[in-house]
Write an enzyme that holds these catalytic residues in place. Structure first.
Site, PDB file in Angstrom:
ATOM      1  N   SER A   1     -83.712  -6.339 -35.894  1.00 57.85           N
ATOM      2  CA  SER A   1     -83.926  -4.926 -36.180  1.00 57.85           C
ATOM      3  C   SER A   1     -82.787  -4.068 -35.648  1.00 57.85           C
ATOM      4  O   SER A   1     -82.804  -2.862 -35.808  1.00 57.85           O
ATOM      5  CB  SER A   1     -85.234  -4.481 -35.530  1.00 57.85           C
ATOM      6  OG  SER A   1     -85.098  -4.627 -34.128  1.00 57.85           O
TER       7      SER A   1
ATOM      8  N   GLY B   1     -81.385  -5.436 -30.390  1.00 54.88           N
ATOM      9  CA  GLY B   1     -80.801  -6.306 -29.362  1.00 54.88           C
ATOM     10  C   GLY B   1     -81.712  -7.405 -28.880  1.00 54.88           C
ATOM     11  O   GLY B   1     -81.658  -7.776 -27.710  1.00 54.88           O
TER      12      GLY B   1
ATOM     13  N   SER C   1     -81.478 -10.530 -29.597  1.00 54.22           N
ATOM     14  CA  SER C   1     -80.685 -11.705 -29.205  1.00 54.22           C
ATOM     15  C   SER C   1     -79.946 -11.443 -27.890  1.00 54.22           C
ATOM     16  O   SER C   1     -79.804 -12.358 -27.071  1.00 54.22           O
ATOM     17  CB  SER C   1     -79.730 -12.134 -30.316  1.00 54.22           C
ATOM     18  OG  SER C   1     -78.769 -11.136 -30.557  1.00 54.22           O
TER      19      SER C   1
ATOM     20  N   ASP D   1     -74.087  -4.878 -26.175  1.00 56.13           N
ATOM     21  CA  ASP D   1     -75.536  -5.149 -26.146  1.00 56.13           C
ATOM     22  C   ASP D   1     -75.947  -5.873 -24.861  1.00 56.13           C
ATOM     23  O   ASP D   1     -76.910  -5.487 -24.189  1.00 56.13           O
ATOM     24  CB  ASP D   1     -75.945  -6.032 -27.339  1.00 56.13           C
ATOM     25  CG  ASP D   1     -75.787  -5.334 -28.675  1.00 56.13           C
ATOM     26  OD1 ASP D   1     -75.182  -4.255 -28.721  1.00 56.13           O
ATOM     27  OD2 ASP D   1     -76.281  -5.880 -29.681  1.00 56.13           O
TER      28      ASP D   1
HETATM   29  O1  PMV Z   1     -76.141  -5.255 -34.598  1.00 59.18           O
HETATM   30  P1  PMV Z   1     -76.058  -4.908 -33.176  1.00 59.18           P
HETATM   31  O2  PMV Z   1     -77.100  -3.990 -32.721  1.00 59.18           O
HETATM   32  O3  PMV Z   1     -75.893  -6.100 -32.284  1.00 59.18           O
HETATM   33  O4  PMV Z   1     -74.722  -4.038 -32.968  1.00 59.18           O
HETATM   34  C1  PMV Z   1     -73.478  -4.470 -33.398  1.00 59.18           C
HETATM   35  C2  PMV Z   1     -72.479  -3.492 -32.894  1.00 59.18           C
HETATM   36  C3  PMV Z   1     -71.101  -3.703 -33.501  1.00 59.18           C
HETATM   37  O5  PMV Z   1     -70.273  -2.716 -32.904  1.00 59.18           O
HETATM   38  C4  PMV Z   1     -71.109  -3.520 -34.984  1.00 59.18           C
HETATM   39  C5  PMV Z   1     -70.536  -5.080 -33.173  1.00 59.18           C
HETATM   40  C6  PMV Z   1     -70.310  -5.319 -31.702  1.00 59.18           C
HETATM   41  O6  PMV Z   1     -70.359  -6.487 -31.303  1.00 59.18           O
HETATM   42  O7  PMV Z   1     -70.050  -4.376 -30.950  1.00 59.18           O
END
Ligand code: PMV
Length: 315
Positions: A83, A86, A88, A130
């Site tokens: 979603s 985060g 994972s 994340d």
């Molecule tokens: O999809 P998410 O919530 O893990 O976010 C990815 C964020 C990006 O900037 C697109 C990629 C990253 O690893 O920072």
């Protein structure tokens, strides 16, 4: 038994641009991934044998960060998966925290490093945004320059990310999940192609970078009106980069009348949007009416935690 848990996260500002060395702001949310770990006859996750297909994160972590007798891991989570919240990263932090606990306890800095390694090796390409938000709790600023309140720095190849504590004013967010998964590597690749071909894409990334510094100031000033305006602007810039979607925009528009601002969060293409609001119930109802799944969340100061112990079999 060891119990480890870590919070969900939302990226408030700067996703995608952070891949190109620009700053990003992320917060930990009050939903958690809890794992319990006990000694066992064989390695398992949720009572099924550990496999590469089902358990990519746990498998990589147990093969590379752990050296001991078999463990049974059970997970329970209030974070919806795929979603953009985060799940994972929270799983990676909880596993890193639990393995650290088995090895005698680890610092948040070490946990953030290990959790980043897990995500990076499983996903191929990732920034530590994340996993650092999930490890630290509260708010973080990730940037390529060192600022005040630095927590730790993480590197991959020639890139270094400095992670800082960022105090965030009390705020309520409503997350609107589109019911479509967000596939981060696909969206990152899409932006990478655009970035290579187009000066306009590169300028847009620059503009997101400048906007994030404005957001740092607005958050420090506790100026939610300004924060909301910057969220709207960040959403427009992400739309230019091609990672918005019809469903995401529909939920953002649904939230707009009752919010300071709203934007997609994370990789986009699907996944979730977030709205900053003083009227969470109204926003949640509008999101639901437009076909989304709303979650009312607040920022959680609690990062990763791990407690207990397992018999390490004399190793
Ligand atoms: O999809 P998410 O919530 O893990 O976010 C990815 C964020 C990006 O900037 C697109 C990629 C990253 O690893 O920072």
């Amino acid at each position: 038994m060891i119990e480890a848990s870590s919070p969900a996260k939302a990226i408030l500002f700067g996703e995608h641009a952070v891949v190109y060395g620009k700053p990003a702001i992320a917060v930990a949310l009050d939903r958690r991934m809890v794992i319990r770990v006990v000694r066992s006859e064989r390695f398992s996750v949720d009572r099924r044998p550990l496999t590469i297909r089902r358990n990519r994160y746990a498998r990589w972590a147990l093969e590379n960060l752990y050296d001991g007798p078999p463990l049974a891991v059970t997970t329970s989570s209030s974070i919806p998966s795929a979603s953009g919240l985060g799940s994972s990263a929270a799983l990676s932090c909880s596993i890193a925290g639990a393995i650290g606990q088995i090895n005698g306890g680890i610092s948040n800095e070490r946990c953030a490093g290990d959790a980043f390694e897990i995500e990076y090796n499983v996903q191929g390409r990732a920034s530590p945004t994340d996993t650092s938000a999930s490890t630290h709790g509260g708010g973080i600023l990730v940037s390529s320059r060192e600022e005040d309140e630095r927590l730790w720095s993480l590197s991959k190849g020639d890139r270094t990310w400095h992670v800082h504590n960022l105090s965030i004013p009390p705020m309520t967010l409503v997350v609107g999940f589109t019911r479509r998964p967000s596939v981060t590597p696909i969206q990152v690749e899409k932006v990478a192609n655009f970035y290579t071909k187009s000066g306009f894409a590169r300028e847009t990334i620059e503009e997101i970078g400048d906007l994030v510094w404005d957001a740092v100031k607005a958050l420090k000033d506790r100026d939610l009106v300004r924060v909301g305006g910057l969220m709207n602007r960040n959403n427009s810039l992400l739309t230019i980069l091609g990672v918005n979607s019809k469903e995401l925009q529909k939920l953002k528009d649904a939230a707009a009348p009752h919010s300071y601002g709203a934007k997609l969060t994370g990789a986009g293409g699907g996944g979730s949007m977030i709205a900053l609001t003083d009227h969470p119930k109204k926003v949640a109802a509008s999101i639901e009416r437009r076909g989304g799944v709303p979650f009312i969340v607040s920022i959680s100061e609690r990062g990763v935690s791990a407690s207990g112990g397992v018999d390490h079999g004399g190793n």
